[in-house]
Design an enzyme around this catalytic site. Structure first.
Site, PDB file in Angstrom:
ATOM      1  N   GLN A 145       0.840  -1.197   0.000  1.00 27.92           N
ATOM      2  CA  GLN A 145       0.000   0.000   0.000  1.00 27.92           C
ATOM      3  C   GLN A 145       0.877   1.251   0.000  1.00 27.92           C
ATOM      4  O   GLN A 145       1.894   1.299   0.677  1.00 27.92           O
ATOM      5  CB  GLN A 145      -0.880  -0.027   1.254  1.00 27.92           C
ATOM      6  N   HIS A 191       0.569  -3.216  11.074  1.00 29.12           N
ATOM      7  CA  HIS A 191       1.677  -4.019  11.608  1.00 29.12           C
ATOM      8  C   HIS A 191       2.009  -3.663  13.055  1.00 29.12           C
ATOM      9  O   HIS A 191       3.163  -3.505  13.427  1.00 29.12           O
ATOM     10  CB  HIS A 191       2.908  -3.921  10.691  1.00 29.12           C
ATOM     11  N   SER A 203       4.449  -6.370   2.833  1.00 32.34           N
ATOM     12  CA  SER A 203       3.135  -6.246   3.456  1.00 32.34           C
ATOM     13  C   SER A 203       2.041  -6.810   2.543  1.00 32.34           C
ATOM     14  O   SER A 203       2.053  -8.004   2.239  1.00 32.34           O
ATOM     15  CB  SER A 203       2.872  -4.779   3.829  1.00 32.34           C
ATOM     16  N   LEU A 204       1.136  -5.980   2.060  1.00 34.62           N
ATOM     17  CA  LEU A 204       0.114  -6.407   1.100  1.00 34.62           C
ATOM     18  C   LEU A 204       0.740  -7.189  -0.066  1.00 34.62           C
ATOM     19  O   LEU A 204       0.158  -8.151  -0.578  1.00 34.62           O
ATOM     20  CB  LEU A 204      -0.613  -5.171   0.557  1.00 34.62           C
ATOM     21  N   GLN A 223       1.200 -11.785  10.060  1.00 37.14           N
ATOM     22  CA  GLN A 223       1.760 -10.564   9.447  1.00 37.14           C
ATOM     23  C   GLN A 223       1.039  -9.278   9.852  1.00 37.14           C
ATOM     24  O   GLN A 223       1.661  -8.223   9.967  1.00 37.14           O
ATOM     25  CB  GLN A 223       1.722 -10.728   7.911  1.00 37.14           C
ATOM     26  N   ARG A 279      -8.995  -8.497   3.890  1.00 40.37           N
ATOM     27  CA  ARG A 279      -7.940  -7.864   4.695  1.00 40.37           C
ATOM     28  C   ARG A 279      -8.150  -6.341   4.736  1.00 40.37           C
ATOM     29  O   ARG A 279      -8.071  -5.721   5.792  1.00 40.37           O
ATOM     30  CB  ARG A 279      -6.583  -8.198   4.076  1.00 40.37           C
TER      31      ARG A 279
END
Length: 299
Positions: A9, A198, A88-89, A247, A113
């Site tokens: 993102q 996170h 991440s994503l 995660q 998500r």
């Protein structure tokens, strides 16, 4: 060895994917399939929406995922990864590109998500900040000093040497930024995000996503997938699932992940998706290593 990496993102921009859609029949087919799955025309927002529309987490995450995955799938024989990783994503994009997840299931999980994270953001006023020009250990220590039980700040994204993003309650993040600047950080910049990604504040989103991930079929990927939570290579479907669930509340260990990919023999890194953020990070992580090449895909 060839490594393909996928952004997270923040890499989005209006117009992303439009050329792919207009010039590649497979891309058009996949984008239209995505519109059907999501129940709205995300392509309209991606190709000609406003920055504000695209910035909504529930739009941003599927948009970046779609651009990244479709870019990889449309490479044909040029997409031959010997290892993959995502920030991440981007880990979801990497898993679809490596064949561990179907395109449809990957998109459904990314949308779930995004919606779960949006809800968690609205439940607790929180934010993130980028810290530049400071040792990781100093940042970790100051986060511990500032944090209290109901007001936390933690290291969230280990992006590259000299760049770490912290995450937590607004008050704690602001206090940490002041202390970090006083301790010599070159910059401590609060980011325009709606929540503490996170960090433990994402626990409600993690609980929600866990059920969706556990109900989804994962296959053995065609190459090792390096994952954010431990920066290690994984091929076992159950391990991949567990790491993907963890995660959301764990740090993204991107610096260590890239270092481990290089140690395993990666010399050629290709970023699939919008922007060039990962290329910049990898360049800093591999600084001084003449054997490493980093580039993007012309899509």
């Amino acid at each position: 060895m060839k490594a393909f990496v996928f952004p997270g993102q923040g890499a989005q921009f209006v117009g992303m994917g439009k050329d792919l859609y207009e010039n590649n029949p497979l891309a058009k087919e996949l984008f239209e399939k995505a519109n059907d799955i999501l129940g709205y025309r995300i392509t309209d927002i991606m190709f000609s929406g406003t920055d504000e529309e695209l910035k909504q987490t529930k739009v941003t995450q599927p948009a970046v995922f779609l651009h990244s995955v479709i870019t990889a799938l449309c490479m044909g024989d040029d997409f031959k990864p010997e290892m993959v990783g995502g920030h991440s994503l981007g880990e979801f994009s990497a898993l679809v590109a490596a064949g561990a997840l179907s395109f449809e299931d990957g998109l459904r999980l990314v949308y779930a998500r995004a919606m779960a994270m949006q809800k968690a953001c609205e439940a607790a006023p929180s934010t993130m900040a980028a810290i530049v020009g400071m040792e990781d250990e100093t940042i970790e220590n100051i986060c511990k000093e500032v944090s209290t039980e109901g007001n936390i700040v933690v290291p969230a994204n280990y992006n590259c040497p000299g760049q770490l993003v912290i995450s937590g309650n607004i008050e704690a993040v602001n206090a940490a930024c002041e202390k970090l600047k006083a301790a010599g950080a070159k910059r401590a910049l609060v980011l325009p995000v709606g929540g503490a990604f996170h960090s433990p504040l994402m626990q409600p989103a993690k609980d929600e996503l866990q059920a969706a991930i556990e109900a989804t079929n994962f296959s053995t990927p065609k190459c090792p997938v390096y994952q954010n939570v431990d920066a290690q290579a994984h091929t076992d479907a159950n391990e991949i699932k567990a790491n993907l669930i963890a995660q959301l509340t764990a740090s993204v260990r991107w610096t260590q992940e890239v270092q481990n990919m290089i140690s395993a023999g990666a010399t050629d890194f290709t970023e699939c998706g919008p922007g060039k953020a990962l290329q910049g990070m990898i360049g800093k992580i591999a600084k001084g290593n003449a054997d490493i090449t980093v580039h993007g895909v012309q899509a």
